[in-house]
Motif scaffolding. Structure first.
Motif, PDB file in Angstrom:
ATOM      1  N   GLN A 222     -90.174 -30.829   3.177  1.00 60.66           N
ATOM      2  CA  GLN A 222     -89.908 -32.229   2.903  1.00 60.66           C
ATOM      3  C   GLN A 222     -89.720 -33.006   4.198  1.00 60.66           C
ATOM      4  O   GLN A 222     -88.791 -32.796   4.968  1.00 60.66           O
ATOM      5  N   GLY A 223     -90.626 -33.953   4.434  1.00 61.22           N
ATOM      6  CA  GLY A 223     -90.502 -34.864   5.578  1.00 61.22           C
ATOM      7  C   GLY A 223     -90.499 -34.176   6.921  1.00 61.22           C
ATOM      8  O   GLY A 223     -90.062 -34.762   7.912  1.00 61.22           O
ATOM      9  N   GLN A 224     -90.943 -32.924   7.027  1.00 66.50           N
ATOM     10  CA  GLN A 224     -91.006 -32.189   8.278  1.00 66.50           C
ATOM     11  C   GLN A 224     -89.630 -32.078   8.956  1.00 66.50           C
ATOM     12  O   GLN A 224     -89.505 -31.964  10.166  1.00 66.50           O
ATOM     13  N   SER A 225     -88.518 -32.172   8.203  1.00 64.73           N
ATOM     14  CA  SER A 225     -87.182 -32.093   8.810  1.00 64.73           C
ATOM     15  C   SER A 225     -86.929 -30.693   9.343  1.00 64.73           C
ATOM     16  O   SER A 225     -87.385 -29.718   8.796  1.00 64.73           O
ATOM     17  N   LEU A 226     -86.189 -30.631  10.411  1.00 65.77           N
ATOM     18  CA  LEU A 226     -85.914 -29.355  11.052  1.00 65.77           C
ATOM     19  C   LEU A 226     -84.599 -28.788  10.560  1.00 65.77           C
ATOM     20  O   LEU A 226     -83.712 -29.504  10.114  1.00 65.77           O
ATOM     21  N   PRO A 227     -84.382 -27.458  10.692  1.00 60.34           N
ATOM     22  CA  PRO A 227     -83.145 -26.838  10.208  1.00 60.34           C
ATOM     23  C   PRO A 227     -81.892 -27.413  10.872  1.00 60.34           C
ATOM     24  O   PRO A 227     -80.832 -27.461  10.274  1.00 60.34           O
ATOM     25  N   ALA A 228     -82.002 -27.885  12.125  1.00 60.94           N
ATOM     26  CA  ALA A 228     -80.802 -28.340  12.843  1.00 60.94           C
ATOM     27  C   ALA A 228     -80.602 -29.851  12.723  1.00 60.94           C
ATOM     28  O   ALA A 228     -80.011 -30.475  13.614  1.00 60.94           O
ATOM     29  N   SER A 229     -81.081 -30.478  11.639  1.00 61.02           N
ATOM     30  CA  SER A 229     -80.930 -31.927  11.479  1.00 61.02           C
ATOM     31  C   SER A 229     -79.448 -32.284  11.446  1.00 61.02           C
ATOM     32  O   SER A 229     -78.639 -31.610  10.797  1.00 61.02           O
ATOM     33  N   PRO A 230     -79.062 -33.377  12.118  1.00 63.15           N
ATOM     34  CA  PRO A 230     -77.644 -33.779  12.119  1.00 63.15           C
ATOM     35  C   PRO A 230     -77.228 -34.303  10.754  1.00 63.15           C
ATOM     36  O   PRO A 230     -78.043 -34.777   9.967  1.00 63.15           O
ATOM     37  N   LEU A 231     -75.921 -34.204  10.473  1.00 65.61           N
ATOM     38  CA  LEU A 231     -75.353 -34.697   9.232  1.00 65.61           C
ATOM     39  C   LEU A 231     -74.388 -35.841   9.526  1.00 65.61           C
ATOM     40  O   LEU A 231     -73.794 -35.919  10.601  1.00 65.61           O
ATOM     41  N   ALA A 232     -74.236 -36.712   8.546  1.00 61.29           N
ATOM     42  CA  ALA A 232     -73.260 -37.798   8.670  1.00 61.29           C
ATOM     43  C   ALA A 232     -71.846 -37.225   8.559  1.00 61.29           C
ATOM     44  O   ALA A 232     -71.572 -36.363   7.713  1.00 61.29           O
ATOM     45  N   VAL A 233     -70.995 -37.720   9.406  1.00 58.61           N
ATOM     46  CA  VAL A 233     -69.591 -37.282   9.390  1.00 58.61           C
ATOM     47  C   VAL A 233     -68.724 -38.531   9.335  1.00 58.61           C
ATOM     48  O   VAL A 233     -68.788 -39.387  10.228  1.00 58.61           O
ATOM     49  N   GLN A 234     -67.903 -38.616   8.237  1.00 60.75           N
ATOM     50  CA  GLN A 234     -66.981 -39.736   8.045  1.00 60.75           C
ATOM     51  C   GLN A 234     -67.665 -41.094   8.268  1.00 60.75           C
ATOM     52  O   GLN A 234     -67.207 -41.963   8.998  1.00 60.75           O
ATOM     53  N   GLY A 235     -68.844 -41.205   7.617  1.00 56.58           N
ATOM     54  CA  GLY A 235     -69.532 -42.488   7.597  1.00 56.58           C
ATOM     55  C   GLY A 235     -70.343 -42.814   8.819  1.00 56.58           C
ATOM     56  O   GLY A 235     -70.817 -43.953   8.959  1.00 56.58           O
ATOM     57  N   VAL A 236     -70.541 -41.856   9.729  1.00 55.59           N
ATOM     58  CA  VAL A 236     -71.344 -42.109  10.924  1.00 55.59           C
ATOM     59  C   VAL A 236     -72.313 -40.935  11.109  1.00 55.59           C
ATOM     60  O   VAL A 236     -71.911 -39.774  10.974  1.00 55.59           O
ATOM     61  N   ILE A 237     -73.568 -41.241  11.458  1.00 54.51           N
ATOM     62  CA  ILE A 237     -74.539 -40.193  11.787  1.00 54.51           C
ATOM     63  C   ILE A 237     -75.195 -40.551  13.101  1.00 54.51           C
ATOM     64  O   ILE A 237     -75.677 -41.666  13.309  1.00 54.51           O
ATOM     65  N   ASP A 238     -75.155 -39.635  14.046  1.00 51.26           N
ATOM     66  CA  ASP A 238     -75.643 -39.867  15.401  1.00 51.26           C
ATOM     67  C   ASP A 238     -77.043 -39.274  15.533  1.00 51.26           C
ATOM     68  O   ASP A 238     -77.225 -38.053  15.506  1.00 51.26           O
ATOM     69  N   LEU A 239     -78.038 -40.152  15.647  1.00 52.27           N
ATOM     70  CA  LEU A 239     -79.436 -39.719  15.742  1.00 52.27           C
ATOM     71  C   LEU A 239     -80.019 -40.080  17.111  1.00 52.27           C
ATOM     72  O   LEU A 239     -81.240 -40.166  17.254  1.00 52.27           O
ATOM     73  N   ARG A 240     -79.196 -40.287  18.130  1.00 48.82           N
ATOM     74  CA  ARG A 240     -79.686 -40.758  19.417  1.00 48.82           C
ATOM     75  C   ARG A 240     -80.510 -39.711  20.159  1.00 48.82           C
ATOM     76  O   ARG A 240     -81.250 -40.048  21.086  1.00 48.82           O
ATOM     77  N   THR A 241     -80.389 -38.462  19.738  1.00 49.72           N
ATOM     78  CA  THR A 241     -81.176 -37.409  20.412  1.00 49.72           C
ATOM     79  C   THR A 241     -82.419 -37.000  19.605  1.00 49.72           C
ATOM     80  O   THR A 241     -83.123 -36.066  19.995  1.00 49.72           O
ATOM     81  N   ILE A 242     -82.669 -37.708  18.524  1.00 46.58           N
ATOM     82  CA  ILE A 242     -83.789 -37.325  17.634  1.00 46.58           C
ATOM     83  C   ILE A 242     -85.089 -37.938  18.137  1.00 46.58           C
ATOM     84  O   ILE A 242     -85.153 -39.116  18.493  1.00 46.58           O
ATOM     85  N   ASP A 243     -86.148 -37.123  18.138  1.00 44.87           N
ATOM     86  CA  ASP A 243     -87.493 -37.595  18.482  1.00 44.87           C
ATOM     87  C   ASP A 243     -88.200 -37.999  17.182  1.00 44.87           C
ATOM     88  O   ASP A 243     -88.757 -37.161  16.474  1.00 44.87           O
ATOM     89  N   PHE A 244     -88.148 -39.265  16.855  1.00 41.93           N
ATOM     90  CA  PHE A 244     -88.720 -39.732  15.593  1.00 41.93           C
ATOM     91  C   PHE A 244     -90.254 -39.712  15.583  1.00 41.93           C
ATOM     92  O   PHE A 244     -90.859 -39.940  14.546  1.00 41.93           O
ATOM     93  N   GLU A 245     -90.847 -39.452  16.741  1.00 48.97           N
ATOM     94  CA  GLU A 245     -92.305 -39.285  16.744  1.00 48.97           C
ATOM     95  C   GLU A 245     -92.707 -38.037  15.975  1.00 48.97           C
ATOM     96  O   GLU A 245     -93.805 -37.952  15.436  1.00 48.97           O
ATOM     97  N   HIS A 246     -91.811 -37.053  15.935  1.00 50.91           N
ATOM     98  CA  HIS A 246     -92.154 -35.764  15.325  1.00 50.91           C
ATOM     99  C   HIS A 246     -91.198 -35.362  14.203  1.00 50.91           C
ATOM    100  O   HIS A 246     -91.369 -34.302  13.609  1.00 50.91           O
ATOM    101  N   GLN A 247     -90.154 -36.140  13.945  1.00 46.97           N
ATOM    102  CA  GLN A 247     -89.174 -35.749  12.945  1.00 46.97           C
ATOM    103  C   GLN A 247     -88.864 -36.904  12.001  1.00 46.97           C
ATOM    104  O   GLN A 247     -88.951 -38.078  12.370  1.00 46.97           O
ATOM    105  N   THR A 248     -88.523 -36.532  10.775  1.00 48.28           N
ATOM    106  CA  THR A 248     -87.884 -37.459   9.836  1.00 48.28           C
ATOM    107  C   THR A 248     -86.527 -36.862   9.476  1.00 48.28           C
ATOM    108  O   THR A 248     -86.380 -35.633   9.423  1.00 48.28           O
ATOM    109  N   ILE A 249     -85.571 -37.739   9.231  1.00 50.09           N
ATOM    110  CA  ILE A 249     -84.202 -37.273   9.020  1.00 50.09           C
ATOM    111  C   ILE A 249     -83.715 -37.728   7.655  1.00 50.09           C
ATOM    112  O   ILE A 249     -83.841 -38.905   7.286  1.00 50.09           O
ATOM    113  N   ASN A 250     -83.145 -36.792   6.892  1.00 45.28           N
ATOM    114  CA  ASN A 250     -82.450 -37.130   5.653  1.00 45.28           C
ATOM    115  C   ASN A 250     -81.013 -37.522   5.991  1.00 45.28           C
ATOM    116  O   ASN A 250     -80.317 -36.794   6.703  1.00 45.28           O
TER     117      ASN A 250
END
Length: 784
Positions: free
Chosen positions: A12-40
């Motif tokens: 699904q969406g080419q997501s990787l096993p180490a995708s970050p999760l939201a914690v207490q209403g915040v999710i940090d995606l600043r290190t994600i390469d969106f050229e190659h990944q989609t994040i749930n």
């Protein structure tokens, strides 16, 4: 299965096993390469129960809750929640500064949502409200592009008062805009394509049932295809909802979604039963079908808050349905039922498809949509093969039955021909003998009626047998030198008596430029002309019938002639002219009663000519008369020795000679029918012959004395030993005397066997005494 779970969890969406999760209403995606990944956007969100917050509202009490997740599995202040209510979810998303253009994929929620992004409304599905009256449910999957920024403030309002479940139960996905749009459009395209295939396939099989063989399994499969075609676009991704206006009734759509599932399974159960009823437990299938039907009726009569609760137990029952179907198809395959291996394979595919659907429904795994697409395609393709194989099997059976029926019909007609011709032989023969005994005028009138009726019956029998041979493809054509003028003269002579009885002028006109012999089939040509002349006389009350032959063109090798029969009879209306060529049909049903006949004559003529690539044409005016004609090209034949034409009518009606030309001739007559023996003896006695009688082939073999007998008259169908075997034995003993077959079977039917057995000629019953005399004198080389 391990491979399936790996594919499902990682596709699904080419997501990787180490995708970050939201914690207490915040999710940090600043290190994600969106050229190659989609994040749930999974994890713990801020959650405001019984509050529809808008951007800028003052902060109020909240808790953290996992998303996706159903309200029934959550608590507020430590207390379990109902499924009906409303809430707001909030999440802060931190993005890399150099991210490409991004989009958010928002799936349906129970049962309405509105999404705000950075203070602006981004999307909505239905209208969330604080009560059932202010809430409009709708299910919709959307992909919305988001502005380029480094921080997203997401606020999602959700309300449910119309379903048995509430909350956001599907993931939200963030990714590259082009990729998410492509994925979204591809899913919609696959759904609509698959729906179109199923719907058209359902219509095809429905048409096959309505206009072809009424096999109920075809009907059930067509209904299953039509019902399930809606589920492809009306559930899961809800592709159909994207094409509908948002004002469309959600209640109608969800009723259709559940109803097509429950009814589809009901129909599939019936389909399985109709395919292999011998292998299915009727009571078990009735129970399964009744449960599915009960679920469907609940859907019809109750609101979504009630019938939507049935989905979880029904999905459990699905494994029972599919497992039992798998067992039935396995049993059918073991027992060699038609198409069962394909059914077995299709059910295995269906089991896999439903396993994936259930894993997806319960949020255990998220398979690539192509897996389901090809799974559905495989299932319906294999089931189509089952029906195609079954249909082909039934067609083959029907063909074999039809061929067997045709063989039985041919044998029946052949047998009936023999049984009818045998007594007719005595009737016609004895009538001829009585007519030659100088009867009184009143007796002669009665005998003429008897002979006329017997000939009519013989004509009907011959027509039916000829048509049967044409239909069975057993008619053959000879290519012999012949003189069409002789044939026409003989036919006209044969019908002169019938014409005189109706005071008709029957004439023959021959083109004087016709002075050649041709190659063709004299028997079939005579048959066509005889039928046409017979018809013309029958339907003409006064005036004339003209038979003509006219040369159209000729070369050194070929000659083309038109043979026509003109009459001044009742004529045929234009709208009935084609009808008369149909079998067993006349222009008016009242004509059958007025003129009699089977209605086969013209049909036989047309088919005989068509098989020679010749067209039978007609011109007719009611009350004026008719003209039947055909134009045929014949190869010219080498001239034959000139001889006077033989008038068959004269031969057949020639009185048995009182000069006793067979005086001193001993004849062996072999026949098991007493009446036929009586007729033959009467004729032969008048000719002066001495007759010995054998009642079967074995007696004939034992009685034959070549020093005494000069000729053998042999019936072919007899008890103990038939005429073929008796003749064969005689020829093996080097007997050379003439052996004449006298049989009620057609000459075409017995010709080859008669020749192989050693018979010299075939005389078909019923025969006229004159014809029998002619054959005997010919084979004894005596003057005729």
């Amino acid at each position: 299965m391990a491979f399936l779970l790996v594919v499902c969890s990682n596709s699904q969406g080419q997501s990787l096993p180490a995708s970050p999760l939201a914690v207490q209403g915040v999710i940090d995606l600043r290190t994600i390469d969106f050229e190659h990944q989609t994040i749930n956007l999974d994890g713990t969100w801020k959650w405001y129960w019984q509050s529809l917050r808008k951007p800028g509202d003052p902060e109020s009490r909240f808790e953290y809750t996992p998303l996706p997740g159903l309200w029934s599995k959550q608590t507020w202040n430590g207390k379990p929640l109902p499924t009906h209510g409303y809430a707001t979810y909030a999440l802060t998303v931190l993005l890399p500064p150099n991210a490409p253009p991004l989009a958010l994929k928002i799936r349906d929620a129970y049962t309405s949502y509105r999404v705000y992004l950075n203070g602006q409304e981004l999307a909505h599905s239905g209208i969330p409200g604080t009560s059932a009256e202010t809430t409009t449910p709708f299910w919709l999957t959307q992909v919305k592009q988001i502005p380029k920024t480094d921080t997203l403030q997401l606020l999602i309002q959700v309300a449910n008062f119309h379903h048995s479940k509430g909350g956001i139960y599907k993931q939200l996905t963030l990714g590259k805009a082009d990729h998410l749009r492509f994925q979204f459009n591809r899913i919609n395209a696959l759904d609509f394509f698959l729906t179109g295939c199923l719907f058209m396939g359902g219509l095809f099989f429905l048409g096959l049932f309505l206009f072809g063989r009424h096999d109920v399994s075809i009907l059930y499969f067509s209904l299953f295809c039509l019902l399930y075609s809606y589920r492809i676009v009306g559930s899961d991704h809800y592709s159909l909802h994207s094409a509908l206006p948002t004002s469309t009734s959600w209640s109608l759509l969800i009723h259709l979604e559940y109803l097509t599932l429950f009814l589809g399974v009901t129909v599939f159960v019936l389909y399985t039963y109709s395919l292999y009823p011998q292998d299915v437990s009727k009571w078990f299938v009735t129970g399964l079908g009744s449960i599915s039907l009960a679920f469907a009726l609940t859907t019809v009569f109750f609101p979504p808050t009630i019938f939507s609760q049935l989905i979880t137990p029904f999905l459990g029952l699905m494994f029972v349905y599919i497992g039992y179907a798998f067992y039935i198809y396995w049993l059918a395959a073991r027992r060699g039922r038609p198409g069962a291996p394909y059914s077995l394979m299709s059910t295995a595919v269906l089991l896999l498809v439903f396993l994936i659907i259930i894993l997806k429904y319960f949020q255990i795994a998220f398979p690539e949509d192509l897996i389901l697409f090809f799974g559905y395609i495989g299932f319906f393709f294999l089931q189509s093969l089952v029906l195609s194989f079954r249909f082909a099997f039934m067609l083959r059976q029907a063909k074999e039955q039809a061929e067997e029926g045709l063989r039985a019909k041919s044998e029946f007609l052949s047998t009936m021909s023999h049984e009818i011709r045998t007594p007719l032989n005595a009737v016609i023969g004895m009538t001829h003998l009585l007519l030659q005994d100088n009867p009184r005028s009143d007796q002669k009138e009665h005998l003429d009626v008897m002979l006329f009726s017997a000939r009519n019956l013989l004509h009907i029998v011959n027509d039916i047998l000829d048509f049967n041979r044409i239909e069975a493809g057993k008619i053959t054509f000879e290519n012999l030198p012949m003189d069409p003028v002789d044939i026409l003269q003989n036919v006209v002579s044969a019908f002169q008596t019938s014409a005189r009885e109706k005071t008709l002028d029957l004439r023959l006109s021959i083109d004087p430029t016709f002075r050649t012999r041709v190659s063709g089939d004299p028997t079939r040509l005579a048959q066509v002309i005889s039928n046409l002349v017979h018809n013309a006389i029958k339907f003409t009350e006064k005036g004339r019938v003209l038979v003509s032959l006219k040369v159209v063109s000729q070369t050194e090798q070929e000659i083309t002639v038109t043979i026509a029969i003109d009459d001044t009879g009742i004529g045929i209306a234009p709208d009935k002219q084609e009808l008369i060529f149909n079998r067993f049909t006349q222009a008016d049903s009242s004509l059958t009663r007025s003129y009699g006949g089977t209605g086969l004559g013209l049909s036989i003529c047309r088919r005989i000519l068509e098989l020679q690539n010749v067209e039978l044409c007609m011109e007719s005016q009611p009350g004026t008369g008719s003209r039947f004609f055909f134009t045929q090209t014949f190869p010219k034949a080498a001239p034959l020795p000139e001889k006077p034409p033989v008038d068959e009518l004269v031969v057949e009606n020639r009185p048995v000679s009182n000069d006793k030309p067979l005086q001193g001739i001993s004849i062996l007559l072999v026949d098991d029918n007493v009446m036929n023996v009586l007729l033959a003896r009467s004729v032969l006695d008048r000719l002066g012959a001495t007759v010995d009688v054998a009642t079967n082939g074995q007696e004939a073999v034992d009685m034959l004395d070549s020093s005494k007998h000069r000729i053998v008259l042999m019936d072919l169908q007899m008890p103990v030993m038939d005429g073929y075997e008796a003749t064969r034995i005689m020829r093996e003993r080097h007997e050379t005397l003439p052996i004449i077959a006298i049989t009620a079977s057609l000459a075409q039917e017995v010709g080859d066997r008669a020749q192989l057995a050693g018979l010299d000629e075939i005389l078909v019953k019923p025969y006229n005494p004159g014809r029998l005399t002619q054959i005997i004198l010919k084979h004894l080389n005596l003057p005729t």
